[in-house]
Motif scaffolding. Structure first.
Motif, PDB file in Angstrom:
ATOM      1  N   ASP A   1       8.342 -64.858 -38.051  1.00 25.39           N
ATOM      2  CA  ASP A   1       7.493 -64.404 -39.150  1.00 25.39           C
ATOM      3  C   ASP A   1       7.326 -62.889 -39.147  1.00 25.39           C
ATOM      4  O   ASP A   1       7.258 -62.263 -40.196  1.00 25.39           O
ATOM      5  N   SER A   2       7.272 -62.294 -37.941  1.00 29.53           N
ATOM      6  CA  SER A   2       7.052 -60.857 -37.867  1.00 29.53           C
ATOM      7  C   SER A   2       8.272 -60.060 -38.324  1.00 29.53           C
ATOM      8  O   SER A   2       8.145 -58.922 -38.763  1.00 29.53           O
ATOM      9  N   VAL A   3       9.468 -60.641 -38.208  1.00 27.59           N
ATOM     10  CA  VAL A   3      10.663 -59.910 -38.621  1.00 27.59           C
ATOM     11  C   VAL A   3      11.186 -60.362 -39.982  1.00 27.59           C
ATOM     12  O   VAL A   3      12.103 -59.749 -40.516  1.00 27.59           O
ATOM     13  N   ALA A   4      10.599 -61.395 -40.522  1.00 32.85           N
ATOM     14  CA  ALA A   4      11.072 -61.893 -41.816  1.00 32.85           C
ATOM     15  C   ALA A   4      10.721 -60.905 -42.919  1.00 32.85           C
ATOM     16  O   ALA A   4       9.674 -60.282 -42.916  1.00 32.85           O
ATOM     17  N   MET A   5      11.648 -60.760 -43.835  1.00 40.59           N
ATOM     18  CA  MET A   5      11.462 -59.861 -44.957  1.00 40.59           C
ATOM     19  C   MET A   5      10.810 -60.609 -46.105  1.00 40.59           C
ATOM     20  O   MET A   5      11.184 -61.737 -46.394  1.00 40.59           O
ATOM     21  N   SER A   6       9.848 -59.944 -46.727  1.00 37.46           N
ATOM     22  CA  SER A   6       9.251 -60.566 -47.896  1.00 37.46           C
ATOM     23  C   SER A   6      10.250 -60.470 -49.050  1.00 37.46           C
ATOM     24  O   SER A   6      11.215 -59.698 -49.003  1.00 37.46           O
ATOM     25  N   GLU A   7      10.027 -61.237 -50.078  1.00 39.20           N
ATOM     26  CA  GLU A   7      10.922 -61.207 -51.241  1.00 39.20           C
ATOM     27  C   GLU A   7      10.908 -59.812 -51.866  1.00 39.20           C
ATOM     28  O   GLU A   7      11.954 -59.289 -52.254  1.00 39.20           O
ATOM     29  N   GLU A   8       9.732 -59.211 -51.914  1.00 42.25           N
ATOM     30  CA  GLU A   8       9.613 -57.866 -52.493  1.00 42.25           C
ATOM     31  C   GLU A   8      10.406 -56.856 -51.668  1.00 42.25           C
ATOM     32  O   GLU A   8      11.113 -55.998 -52.221  1.00 42.25           O
ATOM     33  N   GLU A   9      10.325 -56.961 -50.328  1.00 39.92           N
ATOM     34  CA  GLU A   9      11.081 -56.054 -49.459  1.00 39.92           C
ATOM     35  C   GLU A   9      12.583 -56.267 -49.639  1.00 39.92           C
ATOM     36  O   GLU A   9      13.358 -55.296 -49.648  1.00 39.92           O
ATOM     37  N   SER A  10      12.986 -57.498 -49.808  1.00 41.07           N
ATOM     38  CA  SER A  10      14.395 -57.807 -49.996  1.00 41.07           C
ATOM     39  C   SER A  10      14.923 -57.187 -51.283  1.00 41.07           C
ATOM     40  O   SER A  10      16.006 -56.595 -51.304  1.00 41.07           O
ATOM     41  N   ILE A  11      14.174 -57.311 -52.354  1.00 46.68           N
ATOM     42  CA  ILE A  11      14.586 -56.729 -53.648  1.00 46.68           C
ATOM     43  C   ILE A  11      14.671 -55.220 -53.540  1.00 46.68           C
ATOM     44  O   ILE A  11      15.620 -54.594 -54.017  1.00 46.68           O
ATOM     45  N   GLU A  12      13.679 -54.610 -52.886  1.00 47.39           N
ATOM     46  CA  GLU A  12      13.665 -53.157 -52.712  1.00 47.39           C
ATOM     47  C   GLU A  12      14.874 -52.701 -51.902  1.00 47.39           C
ATOM     48  O   GLU A  12      15.524 -51.715 -52.241  1.00 47.39           O
ATOM     49  N   LEU A  13      15.208 -53.434 -50.848  1.00 44.76           N
ATOM     50  CA  LEU A  13      16.367 -53.093 -50.025  1.00 44.76           C
ATOM     51  C   LEU A  13      17.661 -53.226 -50.817  1.00 44.76           C
ATOM     52  O   LEU A  13      18.558 -52.374 -50.714  1.00 44.76           O
ATOM     53  N   GLN A  14      17.776 -54.254 -51.641  1.00 43.45           N
ATOM     54  CA  GLN A  14      18.967 -54.412 -52.472  1.00 43.45           C
ATOM     55  C   GLN A  14      19.108 -53.245 -53.445  1.00 43.45           C
ATOM     56  O   GLN A  14      20.214 -52.752 -53.678  1.00 43.45           O
ATOM     57  N   LYS A  15      18.001 -52.770 -54.010  1.00 44.98           N
ATOM     58  CA  LYS A  15      18.035 -51.616 -54.916  1.00 44.98           C
ATOM     59  C   LYS A  15      18.541 -50.376 -54.179  1.00 44.98           C
ATOM     60  O   LYS A  15      19.352 -49.618 -54.709  1.00 44.98           O
ATOM     61  N   VAL A  16      18.063 -50.169 -52.960  1.00 40.34           N
ATOM     62  CA  VAL A  16      18.488 -49.012 -52.172  1.00 40.34           C
ATOM     63  C   VAL A  16      19.981 -49.096 -51.881  1.00 40.34           C
ATOM     64  O   VAL A  16      20.708 -48.096 -51.992  1.00 40.34           O
ATOM     65  N   ILE A  17      20.460 -50.281 -51.517  1.00 41.39           N
ATOM     66  CA  ILE A  17      21.886 -50.453 -51.226  1.00 41.39           C
ATOM     67  C   ILE A  17      22.730 -50.162 -52.455  1.00 41.39           C
ATOM     68  O   ILE A  17      23.734 -49.442 -52.373  1.00 41.39           O
ATOM     69  N   VAL A  18      22.342 -50.675 -53.603  1.00 43.48           N
ATOM     70  CA  VAL A  18      23.090 -50.432 -54.843  1.00 43.48           C
ATOM     71  C   VAL A  18      23.089 -48.940 -55.156  1.00 43.48           C
ATOM     72  O   VAL A  18      24.122 -48.353 -55.503  1.00 43.48           O
ATOM     73  N   ASP A  19      21.936 -48.297 -55.026  1.00 44.42           N
ATOM     74  CA  ASP A  19      21.820 -46.867 -55.312  1.00 44.42           C
ATOM     75  C   ASP A  19      22.717 -46.053 -54.374  1.00 44.42           C
ATOM     76  O   ASP A  19      23.430 -45.138 -54.817  1.00 44.42           O
ATOM     77  N   LEU A  20      22.705 -46.395 -53.093  1.00 40.70           N
ATOM     78  CA  LEU A  20      23.548 -45.669 -52.134  1.00 40.70           C
ATOM     79  C   LEU A  20      25.033 -45.858 -52.421  1.00 40.70           C
ATOM     80  O   LEU A  20      25.816 -44.914 -52.329  1.00 40.70           O
ATOM     81  N   ARG A  21      25.403 -47.082 -52.776  1.00 42.42           N
ATOM     82  CA  ARG A  21      26.807 -47.326 -53.100  1.00 42.42           C
ATOM     83  C   ARG A  21      27.235 -46.485 -54.304  1.00 42.42           C
ATOM     84  O   ARG A  21      28.332 -45.947 -54.326  1.00 42.42           O
TER      85      ARG A  21
END
Length: 135
Positions: free
Chosen positions: A87-107
């Motif tokens: 539970d402590s390392v699990a990503m929330s859905e909001e964190e997951s979406i934010e991370l996907q946005k960062v990855i797309v932006d970096l690419r």
């Protein structure tokens, strides 16, 4: 509690051993000797022996229950700890979406688009630079 029960068994085993020594000192070494005897002390010692054995067996059963309970508790605690860590390392859905946005932006920022002519020109440049010939 388990340790206390084990200590009780050790004490009862000592009493049982003393009881057996008492019987031996009276010449009892088997069930036949007991059955042939009319001595009240021998009869009482055998009744006591039966009591010690019964009590030791009962406490040993309790110790088995404690062992099972301890094992179950340890298993439950391990499961809770794994769940807590998960539970402590699990990503929330909001964190997951934010991370996907960062990855797309970096690419998008890091992508280098070239055409075939530029690739040939870059290849020649690389050949020249790598060969040490700088015309």
């Amino acid at each position: 509690e388990r340790e206390r029960r084990q200590q009780s068994v050790r004490r009862l085993e000592d009493f049982k051993a003393q009881n057996i020594e008492q019987l031996k000192s009276k010449g009892v070494s088997s069930g036949d000797d007991y059955l042939k005897s009319d001595d009240k002390e021998i009869k009482l010692a055998v009744v006591n022996l039966k009591g010690w054995v019964t009590e030791i067996n009962e406490i040993n059963k309790q110790i088995v229950y404690y062992d099972e309970a301890i094992s179950s508790v340890e298993t439950m605690l391990d499961k809770l700890e794994r769940q807590r860590v998960s539970d402590s390392v699990a990503m929330s859905e909001e964190e997951s979406i934010e991370l996907q946005k960062v990855i797309v932006d970096l690419r998008e920022r890091l992508s280098v688009e070239t055409n075939v002519l530029e690739d040939e020109e870059l290849g020649r440049l690389l050949d020249l630079e790598m060969s040490g010939d700088k015309n």
